[in-house]
Design a protein around this motif. Structure first.
Motif, PDB file in Angstrom:
ATOM      1  N   THR A 191       0.830  -1.214   0.000  1.00  0.00           N
ATOM      2  CA  THR A 191       0.000   0.000   0.000  1.00  0.00           C
ATOM      3  C   THR A 191       0.858   1.255   0.000  1.00  0.00           C
ATOM      4  OG1 THR A 191      -1.761  -1.168   1.196  1.00  0.00           O
ATOM      5  CG2 THR A 191      -1.817   1.229   1.232  1.00  0.00           C
ATOM      6  N   ARG A 192       1.924   1.233   0.820  1.00  0.00           N
ATOM      7  CA  ARG A 192       2.805   2.403   0.878  1.00  0.00           C
ATOM      8  C   ARG A 192       3.539   2.617  -0.446  1.00  0.00           C
ATOM      9  NH1 ARG A 192       5.530   1.203   4.998  1.00  0.00           N
ATOM     10  NH2 ARG A 192       7.401   0.388   3.991  1.00  0.00           N
ATOM     11  N   ASN A 193       4.004   1.525  -1.060  1.00  0.00           N
ATOM     12  CA  ASN A 193       4.692   1.650  -2.357  1.00  0.00           C
ATOM     13  C   ASN A 193       3.762   2.210  -3.418  1.00  0.00           C
ATOM     14  OD1 ASN A 193       7.042   0.645  -1.250  1.00  0.00           O
ATOM     15  ND2 ASN A 193       6.663  -1.469  -1.913  1.00  0.00           N
ATOM     16  N   LYS A 194       2.515   1.750  -3.385  1.00  0.00           N
ATOM     17  CA  LYS A 194       1.544   2.251  -4.364  1.00  0.00           C
ATOM     18  C   LYS A 194       1.276   3.728  -4.130  1.00  0.00           C
ATOM     19  CE  LYS A 194      -3.101   1.394  -6.190  1.00  0.00           C
ATOM     20  NZ  LYS A 194      -3.480   2.827  -6.097  1.00  0.00           N
ATOM     21  N   ALA A 195       1.140   4.103  -2.822  1.00  0.00           N
ATOM     22  CA  ALA A 195       0.879   5.510  -2.514  1.00  0.00           C
ATOM     23  C   ALA A 195       2.070   6.378  -2.923  1.00  0.00           C
ATOM     24  CB  ALA A 195       0.596   5.668  -1.029  1.00  0.00           C
ATOM     25  N   VAL A 199       1.966   9.403  -5.628  1.00  0.00           N
ATOM     26  CA  VAL A 199       2.418  10.758  -5.302  1.00  0.00           C
ATOM     27  C   VAL A 199       3.456  11.229  -6.322  1.00  0.00           C
ATOM     28  CG1 VAL A 199       3.706  12.135  -3.621  1.00  0.00           C
ATOM     29  CG2 VAL A 199       1.896  10.589  -2.851  1.00  0.00           C
ATOM     30  N   LYS A 200       4.367  10.322  -6.712  1.00  0.00           N
ATOM     31  CA  LYS A 200       5.397  10.671  -7.687  1.00  0.00           C
ATOM     32  C   LYS A 200       4.774  11.030  -9.023  1.00  0.00           C
ATOM     33  CE  LYS A 200       9.742   9.003  -9.632  1.00  0.00           C
ATOM     34  NZ  LYS A 200      10.721   7.891  -9.673  1.00  0.00           N
ATOM     35  N   LEU A 202       1.758  12.126  -9.465  1.00  0.00           N
ATOM     36  CA  LEU A 202       1.034  13.380  -9.294  1.00  0.00           C
ATOM     37  C   LEU A 202       1.990  14.562  -9.328  1.00  0.00           C
ATOM     38  CD1 LEU A 202      -1.593  14.865  -8.706  1.00  0.00           C
ATOM     39  CD2 LEU A 202      -1.226  14.442  -6.262  1.00  0.00           C
ATOM     40  N   GLU A 203       3.159  14.409  -8.698  1.00  0.00           N
ATOM     41  CA  GLU A 203       4.147  15.488  -8.707  1.00  0.00           C
ATOM     42  C   GLU A 203       4.639  15.755 -10.130  1.00  0.00           C
ATOM     43  OE1 GLU A 203       7.042  14.044  -6.005  1.00  0.00           O
ATOM     44  OE2 GLU A 203       6.060  14.900  -4.218  1.00  0.00           O
ATOM     45  N   GLU A 204       4.875  14.677 -10.888  1.00  0.00           N
ATOM     46  CA  GLU A 204       5.322  14.850 -12.284  1.00  0.00           C
ATOM     47  C   GLU A 204       4.246  15.527 -13.124  1.00  0.00           C
ATOM     48  OE1 GLU A 204       6.341  10.959 -13.534  1.00  0.00           O
ATOM     49  OE2 GLU A 204       8.288  10.916 -12.487  1.00  0.00           O
ATOM     50  N   ALA A 205       2.980  15.128 -12.873  1.00  0.00           N
ATOM     51  CA  ALA A 205       1.881  15.750 -13.626  1.00  0.00           C
ATOM     52  C   ALA A 205       1.770  17.224 -13.293  1.00  0.00           C
ATOM     53  CB  ALA A 205       0.584  15.017 -13.301  1.00  0.00           C
ATOM     54  N   MET A 206       1.933  17.569 -11.989  1.00  0.00           N
ATOM     55  CA  MET A 206       1.859  18.973 -11.587  1.00  0.00           C
ATOM     56  C   MET A 206       3.025  19.765 -12.185  1.00  0.00           C
ATOM     57  SD  MET A 206       0.660  18.627  -7.605  1.00  0.00           S
ATOM     58  CE  MET A 206       0.664  20.413  -7.403  1.00  0.00           C
ATOM     59  N   LYS A 207       4.194  19.154 -12.267  1.00  0.00           N
ATOM     60  CA  LYS A 207       5.351  19.820 -12.852  1.00  0.00           C
ATOM     61  C   LYS A 207       5.115  20.105 -14.326  1.00  0.00           C
ATOM     62  CE  LYS A 207      10.339  19.293 -13.386  1.00  0.00           C
ATOM     63  NZ  LYS A 207      11.503  18.395 -13.141  1.00  0.00           N
ATOM     64  N   ILE A 208       4.555  19.096 -15.026  1.00  0.00           N
ATOM     65  CA  ILE A 208       4.261  19.284 -16.457  1.00  0.00           C
ATOM     66  C   ILE A 208       3.214  20.370 -16.654  1.00  0.00           C
ATOM     67  CG2 ILE A 208       3.251  18.175 -18.488  1.00  0.00           C
ATOM     68  CD1 ILE A 208       4.520  15.556 -17.491  1.00  0.00           C
ATOM     69  N   ALA A 209       2.175  20.328 -15.766  1.00  0.00           N
ATOM     70  CA  ALA A 209       1.126  21.347 -15.881  1.00  0.00           C
ATOM     71  C   ALA A 209       1.675  22.738 -15.617  1.00  0.00           C
ATOM     72  CB  ALA A 209       0.004  21.019 -14.892  1.00  0.00           C
ATOM     73  N   GLY A 210       2.605  22.875 -14.667  1.00  0.00           N
ATOM     74  CA  GLY A 210       3.202  24.176 -14.360  1.00  0.00           C
ATOM     75  C   GLY A 210       4.030  24.701 -15.506  1.00  0.00           C
ATOM     76  N   ASN A 211       4.828  23.829 -16.121  1.00  0.00           N
ATOM     77  CA  ASN A 211       5.633  24.252 -17.261  1.00  0.00           C
ATOM     78  C   ASN A 211       4.758  24.664 -18.423  1.00  0.00           C
ATOM     79  OD1 ASN A 211       7.996  23.719 -15.850  1.00  0.00           O
ATOM     80  ND2 ASN A 211       8.163  21.606 -16.607  1.00  0.00           N
ATOM     81  N   THR A 212       3.661  23.909 -18.627  1.00  0.00           N
ATOM     82  CA  THR A 212       2.754  24.237 -19.723  1.00  0.00           C
ATOM     83  C   THR A 212       2.119  25.594 -19.497  1.00  0.00           C
ATOM     84  OG1 THR A 212       2.284  21.887 -20.058  1.00  0.00           O
ATOM     85  CG2 THR A 212       0.728  23.454 -20.999  1.00  0.00           C
ATOM     86  N   TRP A 213       1.765  25.894 -18.252  1.00  0.00           N
ATOM     87  CA  TRP A 213       1.124  27.189 -17.938  1.00  0.00           C
ATOM     88  C   TRP A 213       2.094  28.338 -18.157  1.00  0.00           C
ATOM     89  CZ3 TRP A 213       2.065  30.820 -14.037  1.00  0.00           C
ATOM     90  CH2 TRP A 213       1.078  31.816 -13.880  1.00  0.00           C
ATOM     91  N   LYS A 214       3.374  28.133 -17.753  1.00  0.00           N
ATOM     92  CA  LYS A 214       4.377  29.162 -17.953  1.00  0.00           C
ATOM     93  C   LYS A 214       4.574  29.474 -19.433  1.00  0.00           C
ATOM     94  CE  LYS A 214       7.016  28.285 -13.726  1.00  0.00           C
ATOM     95  NZ  LYS A 214       8.325  27.825 -13.150  1.00  0.00           N
ATOM     96  N   LYS A 215       4.638  28.433 -20.251  1.00  0.00           N
ATOM     97  CA  LYS A 215       4.840  28.630 -21.681  1.00  0.00           C
ATOM     98  C   LYS A 215       3.656  29.368 -22.303  1.00  0.00           C
ATOM     99  CE  LYS A 215       7.810  24.615 -22.397  1.00  0.00           C
ATOM    100  NZ  LYS A 215       7.942  23.303 -23.084  1.00  0.00           N
ATOM    101  N   SER A 216       2.458  29.081 -21.791  1.00  0.00           N
ATOM    102  CA  SER A 216       1.266  29.732 -22.363  1.00  0.00           C
ATOM    103  C   SER A 216       1.210  31.206 -22.010  1.00  0.00           C
ATOM    104  CB  SER A 216      -0.006  29.018 -21.858  1.00  0.00           C
ATOM    105  OG  SER A 216      -0.132  29.217 -20.461  1.00  0.00           O
ATOM    106  N   MET A 217       1.941  31.627 -20.965  1.00  0.00           N
ATOM    107  CA  MET A 217       1.918  33.018 -20.538  1.00  0.00           C
ATOM    108  C   MET A 217       2.934  33.856 -21.309  1.00  0.00           C
ATOM    109  SD  MET A 217      -0.469  33.216 -18.371  1.00  0.00           S
ATOM    110  CE  MET A 217      -0.143  34.812 -17.607  1.00  0.00           C
ATOM    111  N   LEU A 218       3.836  33.251 -22.072  1.00  0.00           N
ATOM    112  CA  LEU A 218       4.840  34.007 -22.824  1.00  0.00           C
ATOM    113  C   LEU A 218       4.223  34.673 -24.062  1.00  0.00           C
ATOM    114  CD1 LEU A 218       7.827  31.462 -22.564  1.00  0.00           C
ATOM    115  CD2 LEU A 218       7.447  33.566 -21.242  1.00  0.00           C
TER     116      LEU A 218
END
Length: 218
Positions: A191-195, A199-200, A202-218
């Motif tokens: 259960t802990r390994n799955k969690a 989380v990993k 989710l963090e990668e998805a949030m990182k990708i979403a953040g980079n995408t948002w930054k690029k869209s603001m240029l």
């Protein structure tokens, strides 16, 4: 916090090993004690032995007298009084004679027959009284020995099923055994390994979403 199943299983196996070992010792000791009783002479110094024999003989004598009295009731010896013209005196005699046993010379032989039916029977009764008294005492001694010397020793055994899981036992465990007992349950680890993986991701998805948002603001 619940105890991991594998820890319960390992502790249960340890207790089972304690029980098997202690039970083997207890079984061997009771077999030895039974063999000793079976092969030893029938001897006792318990004062109850004589009392029990005497009580058995007294009981048998009283039964013989009771049988005699049933055949020869007191009123048979004083028929004139019982059949007389004074009913009050007859009734009073019956009340008084309830506990009487009357023997005269003609009835003496009948009483003797009840007390001593035959020579072989007397011998059998005497042997029965002796054996019964001895085995009643021997049985109590047997139970006392089994309880105090075998059962209690089984329960008090420091390496038995009751006291086996002691500080001494824990300190005697090697690192591998401690790791087995102290490790987490496999389901918890999974259960802990799955969690962690979720989380990993989710963090990668949030990182990708953040980079995408930054690029869209240029």
């Amino acid at each position: 916090m619940s105890i991991p199943e594998h820890t319960k299983r390992e502790l249960k196996n340890a207790i089972l090993e304690f029980e098997v070992s202690s039970r083997h010792v207890a079984t061997r000791r009771i077999h030895e004690y039974c063999h000793k009783n079976k092969t030893s002479m029938m001897v006792t110094t318990n004062n109850l032995f004589g009392q029990k024999v005497k009580q058995a003989q007294t009981d048998r004598f009283m039964k013989a007298v009771t049988r005699y009295r049933a055949i020869n009731p007191p009123e048979n010896f004083l028929p004139a009084l019982m059949d007389g013209d004074n009913p009050k005196l007859a009734a009073k005699f019956r009340d008084v004679a309830l506990g009487w046993v009357i023997v005269d010379m003609p009835s003496m032989a009948k009483l003797f027959e009840e007390i001593h039916p035959r020579a072989t029977r007397n011998t059998e009764d005497e042997i029965h009284d002796l054996l019964k008294a001895y085995y009643e005492i021997a049985l109590e001694a047997f139970k006392g020995h089994v309880i105090s010397e075998i059962v209690e020793e089984f329960l008090k055994d420091p390496k038995g099923p009751v006291l086996g899981l002691s500080d001494e036992y824990v300190l005697s465990l090697d690192e591998e055994q401690i790791d087995i007992l102290g490790s987490e349950d496999e389901t918890v680890i999974a259960t802990r390994n799955k969690a962690t993986a979720d989380v990993k991701r989710l963090e990668e998805a949030m990182k990708i979403a953040g980079n995408t948002w930054k690029k869209s603001m240029l």
